[in-house]
Design an enzyme around this catalytic site. Structure first.
Site, short mmCIF file in Angstrom:
data_model
loop_
_atom_site.label_atom_id
_atom_site.label_comp_id
_atom_site.label_asym_id
_atom_site.label_seq_id
_atom_site.Cartn_x
_atom_site.Cartn_y
_atom_site.Cartn_z
N ASP A 147 0.86 -1.18 0.00
CA ASP A 147 0.00 0.00 0.00
C ASP A 147 0.89 1.23 0.00
O ASP A 147 1.68 1.43 0.92
CB ASP A 147 -0.91 -0.01 1.24
N ARG A 189 -0.31 4.39 -0.26
CA ARG A 189 -1.10 5.59 0.05
C ARG A 189 -0.55 6.33 1.26
O ARG A 189 0.12 5.76 2.10
CB ARG A 189 -2.56 5.20 0.30
#
Length: 356
Positions: free
Chosen positions: A288, A290
């Site tokens: 991930d 983000r």
């Protein structure tokens, strides 16, 4: 002069240059410099010039593990280019699309130690991720002055989140949520805009029903059955409408922060039998990519310090808490399961800790 670009503005220009296939100049802390170009975007002529200048290819540890290349630097591997066919070789090493068809891309000769400006290679990979291209860059250390006209930035980049300013807001009636307002926030560093959908009139004196929703073009717009994003978006808006108020933060971090093109590459790898986490790793990304600090910053701009967070992801709760946002309650959002996304959801639960 105030008309000259700031370091942040130069970095935004450098991101655009990488996407165009242009090299940029990155300068290390000790004054050493190198040309850096995205392996994905470089045409054969420019890659040939980089190779003639002594370039090597820097890839992430995740990609190196897939290729069984030695990552002497710990978080990346720096690989010498072949004597011939450098452009095709670099593209094949950077992009896993043909890994199963042609798995043997070595043998690789990896650099180690201070040879070849590792600090600059690391900065180049970070810049490539910001530009949403594959995290593989050609690096050519400079012995003399850099060619004129190229963007020049420092290797050491701030990890602080860029400040946000609200560009505009306007009323927006919505089918699922009723009355609302859309706020558009623009960061100072030239990166993507992010949006806050304010449903009704949320009471700031009580925990506000909130959803941090990462953009998903395939799910939100096309109704893809491969994920649960579209149903989550619609269910969150409907719940906020029923509650009489809420905030939906629509964050432009497509594909867990890797961009739509790389997300489609991950989908292609899933068609070859890899799960969503394995696909990201083969591309050279982490599970991930983000940055949920953005969500906390936008909540601060909206005057919200306590939330009832609609999420199945404990990482969002941890980041909100770390950034000073009180999560008074986690509101589960279990919708959108289909036969097509059952494996995807199982992987999110098993490997990413989602509470499904």
């Amino acid at each position: 002069m105030s008309l000259l670009p700031t370091p942040q503005e130069l970095r935004a220009r450098a991101r655009a240059d990488l996407r165009l296939g242009l090299p940029v100049v990155i300068v290390g802390a000790a004054g050493e410099a190198a040309l850096v170009m995205a392996a994905e975007q470089g045409d054969s002529a420019r890659v040939g010039e980089m190779a003639a200048a002594g370039a090597y290819l820097a890839i992430t540890l995740r990609r190196a593990e897939t290729l069984k290349a030695r990552a002497y630097d710990g978080d990346m591997a720096r690989l010498r280019l072949p004597a011939e066919g450098a452009a095709a070789w670099a593209a094949a090493v950077a992009d896993p699309a043909s890994d199963l068809a042609t798995p043997m891309k070595g043998p690789f000769t990896a650099l180690r130690g201070s040879e070849g400006c590792p600090e600059i290679a690391r900065a180049g990979i970070r810049l490539a991720k910001e530009a949403r291209v594959l995290p593989a860059v050609l690096v050519a250390p400079l012995a003399g002055p850099a060619p004129e006209g190229l963007t020049r930035i420092a290797a050491e980049a701030s990890h602080d989140l860029a400040p946000f300013a609200e560009a505009v807001s306007a009323r927006l009636p919505m089918h699922l949520a009723g009355r609302g307002k859309l706020h558009v926030f623009r960061p100072d560093d030239g990166a993507e805009e992010h949006y806050v959908v304010e449903v009704g009139r949320p009471d700031r004196d009580a925990p506000v029903l909130t959803r941090l929703h990462s953009a998903c073009f395939t799910g939100d717009v096309l109704g893809s059955l491969k994920c649960d994003c579209g149903p989550q978006l619609h269910a969150a808006l409907a719940a906020m409408g029923e509650a009489g108020g809420g905030l939906l933060l629509y964050l432009n971090q497509e594909g867990r922060g890797i961009g739509l093109a790389n997300k489609m590459r991950a989908y292609s790898l899933q068609d070859q039998g890899f799960d969503t986490v394995e696909a990201n790793h083969r591309l050279g990304f982490e599970d991930d990519e983000r940055d949920f600090r953005i969500g906390a910053a936008l909540l601060g701009k909206m005057g919200v310090g306590r939330v009832r967070l609609m999420t199945n992801n404990p990482a969002k709760i941890a980041m909100m808490t770390a950034q000073g946002i009180e999560v008074a309650e986690r509101v589960p959002l279990k919708v959108g399961r289909t036969p097509e996304n059952a494996g995807y959801l199982a992987t999110k639960a098993a490997k990413s800790g989602h509470l499904l």
